[in-house]
Design a protein around this motif. Sequence first.
Motif, PDB file in Angstrom:
ATOM      1  N   THR A 137      14.176  94.730  90.074  1.00  0.00           N
ATOM      2  CA  THR A 137      15.394  94.928  90.844  1.00  0.00           C
ATOM      3  C   THR A 137      16.600  95.098  89.924  1.00  0.00           C
ATOM      4  O   THR A 137      17.541  95.801  90.257  1.00  0.00           O
ATOM      5  N   GLY A 138      16.521  94.438  88.758  1.00  0.00           N
ATOM      6  CA  GLY A 138      17.571  94.584  87.763  1.00  0.00           C
ATOM      7  C   GLY A 138      17.027  94.505  86.347  1.00  0.00           C
ATOM      8  O   GLY A 138      17.783  94.296  85.398  1.00  0.00           O
ATOM      9  N   THR A 156      26.398  96.565  84.978  1.00  0.00           N
ATOM     10  CA  THR A 156      25.570  95.373  85.168  1.00  0.00           C
ATOM     11  C   THR A 156      26.171  94.451  86.221  1.00  0.00           C
ATOM     12  O   THR A 156      25.469  93.933  87.096  1.00  0.00           O
ATOM     13  N   CYS A 184      25.771  95.926  89.695  1.00  0.00           N
ATOM     14  CA  CYS A 184      24.390  95.754  90.146  1.00  0.00           C
ATOM     15  C   CYS A 184      24.156  94.320  90.605  1.00  0.00           C
ATOM     16  O   CYS A 184      23.542  94.072  91.648  1.00  0.00           O
ATOM     17  N   GLY A 185      24.662  93.347  89.832  1.00  0.00           N
ATOM     18  CA  GLY A 185      24.497  91.944  90.201  1.00  0.00           C
ATOM     19  C   GLY A 185      25.135  91.607  91.526  1.00  0.00           C
ATOM     20  O   GLY A 185      24.589  90.824  92.318  1.00  0.00           O
ATOM     21  N   ILE A 195      22.843  92.953  94.265  1.00  0.00           N
ATOM     22  CA  ILE A 195      21.651  92.103  94.392  1.00  0.00           C
ATOM     23  C   ILE A 195      21.999  90.817  95.133  1.00  0.00           C
ATOM     24  O   ILE A 195      21.260  90.372  96.023  1.00  0.00           O
ATOM     25  N   SER A 212      23.470  87.297  82.589  1.00  0.00           N
ATOM     26  CA  SER A 212      22.211  88.012  82.778  1.00  0.00           C
ATOM     27  C   SER A 212      21.761  88.644  81.467  1.00  0.00           C
ATOM     28  O   SER A 212      22.582  89.201  80.729  1.00  0.00           O
ATOM     29  N   ARG A 230      19.897  96.372  84.079  1.00  0.00           N
ATOM     30  CA  ARG A 230      20.534  96.439  85.401  1.00  0.00           C
ATOM     31  C   ARG A 230      21.227  97.773  85.674  1.00  0.00           C
ATOM     32  O   ARG A 230      21.140  98.299  86.802  1.00  0.00           O
ATOM     33  N   ASN A 264      18.880 100.349  87.287  1.00  0.00           N
ATOM     34  CA  ASN A 264      18.673 100.181  88.729  1.00  0.00           C
ATOM     35  C   ASN A 264      19.904 100.632  89.502  1.00  0.00           C
ATOM     36  O   ASN A 264      19.795 101.285  90.546  1.00  0.00           O
ATOM     37  N   TYR A 265      21.070 100.274  88.991  1.00  0.00           N
ATOM     38  CA  TYR A 265      22.304 100.570  89.707  1.00  0.00           C
ATOM     39  C   TYR A 265      22.524 102.069  89.856  1.00  0.00           C
ATOM     40  O   TYR A 265      22.948 102.545  90.921  1.00  0.00           O
TER      41      TYR A 265
END
Length: 465
Positions: free
Chosen positions: A181-182, A313, A316-317, A320, A402, A408, A411-412
């Motif tokens: 996922t990341g 990052t 993305c966090g 999530i 992270s 990440r 994914n983003y």
Amino acid sequence: MTIDPNDPFLSLTDLSDAYRVGSVKPSQVIRAHLDRIARVDPLIGAFQVVYDEDAMMAAEAADKMFASGNRLGPFHGIPFGLKDICDVEGRITTGGSKAMEDRVSRVTGTLAHRLFAAGGIMLGKTKTVECALGGWGTNQKMGTPRNPWDMQAHRVPGGSSSGTATSIAAGMAVCGVGTDTGGSVRLPAGFCGLVGLKVTERRLPTDGILPLSQTLDSPGPLARSVEDTALMLLAMDGVAGWSVDQDRQESRCLFDSLRAGVKGLRLGVLDAQERAECTSDVIEGYDAALGVLRNLGAELVPFSASKPYAELTAACGALIAAEGYYHHGHLYDQSDLPMDEDVRSRMLGGRDMSASNYMRLLSDREEARDIYISLMRGLDAVLTPTMTTTALRLEEVDQAVSPGHFTRPVNYVGMCALSVPTGVSDAGLPTSLQVIGRPNDEVMTLRIGAAYEAVRDPLSYPVLT
């Protein structure tokens, strides 16, 4: 070919070839892996549960199928681990949470079905960060697997697919399923000296897998080599085994690409600002890998994302956390449940996000993806380290930070990416290269990884003393 069924570091490709010519039986290999799990896993802690009897029953059935000429394909008889967020009907899927340790799955997910249909033999469920939310691989309540590259100090294995990676690195499984996922396939692959593939979102089915972020979740394979990873990907894709056999034997399709090399490819590399995020041993491994690819004929071009990777990052966090809270917030809102407090802190970060802010996140993501793809114009892939540091000791980990600085963002912005080991540092810890490809261009990432792997210095294996 002849192989030793007791060799803990057999490759998927060699094992499959040995099965095909009848020089070893699946029952011999599965028995050897189960025996090694019994000896080694008390030290490593990779498995949540081991299915000894079922694995041997499947192996004996595979023996009979091979003896009668009914080989299903290259994944037939291969021992693998399944991350414990993947449902198998009638089995417990804890999602790494003590609060769900009695949760019995009602169905088997499509991905697991495909691996079983390809003849794969599940050794057991592998441990995960609680609800798959964490890149270091830690789990306060269910146990943190030990990174097998250091048996003196307890170092992080990478997460959230921590058990899958450590089971392979310690020679207890040939390959395994992770989810990303990341960075949750690539980070444990990087920290444990393995190959891991993050596929483009929605390429592989996610039904029957506990969700974290419905926007970003993507299952993926972990293995010891690029070709092993490619073979497992094809099984996860549901490609018929006979077709994979033919393509491999005749070097067609994916297998032709694995041998195509990198001569003439244009590859983006880190700018000075992003290099400064990495420790010296990570940069040393990264630069050595770049030198290998340059010598193979690739052109290396400086590449800068539209925003620093740290900003991507963080975005993305936030996404999530918002979607993770939607799926699992009811558990973390209850203070009396035995939840991992590090994960609780991250999960509750999404509790107060407004609908407008969430929609803005999604809109910003679309814009960021378009910009990243436009910046890649003229490039075949982008190269970064997988991690900014080698595996830390548990006591060194800052849970507020992270480790997915380079994972990440992939994914983003909706890319695919391959993590491939580059060697070990002076401290004896793995370093790793990340190959970022455009959406649905997994073949290019595998091609570059295979070309690099073919001429990289041979890797050692962890010594479990």
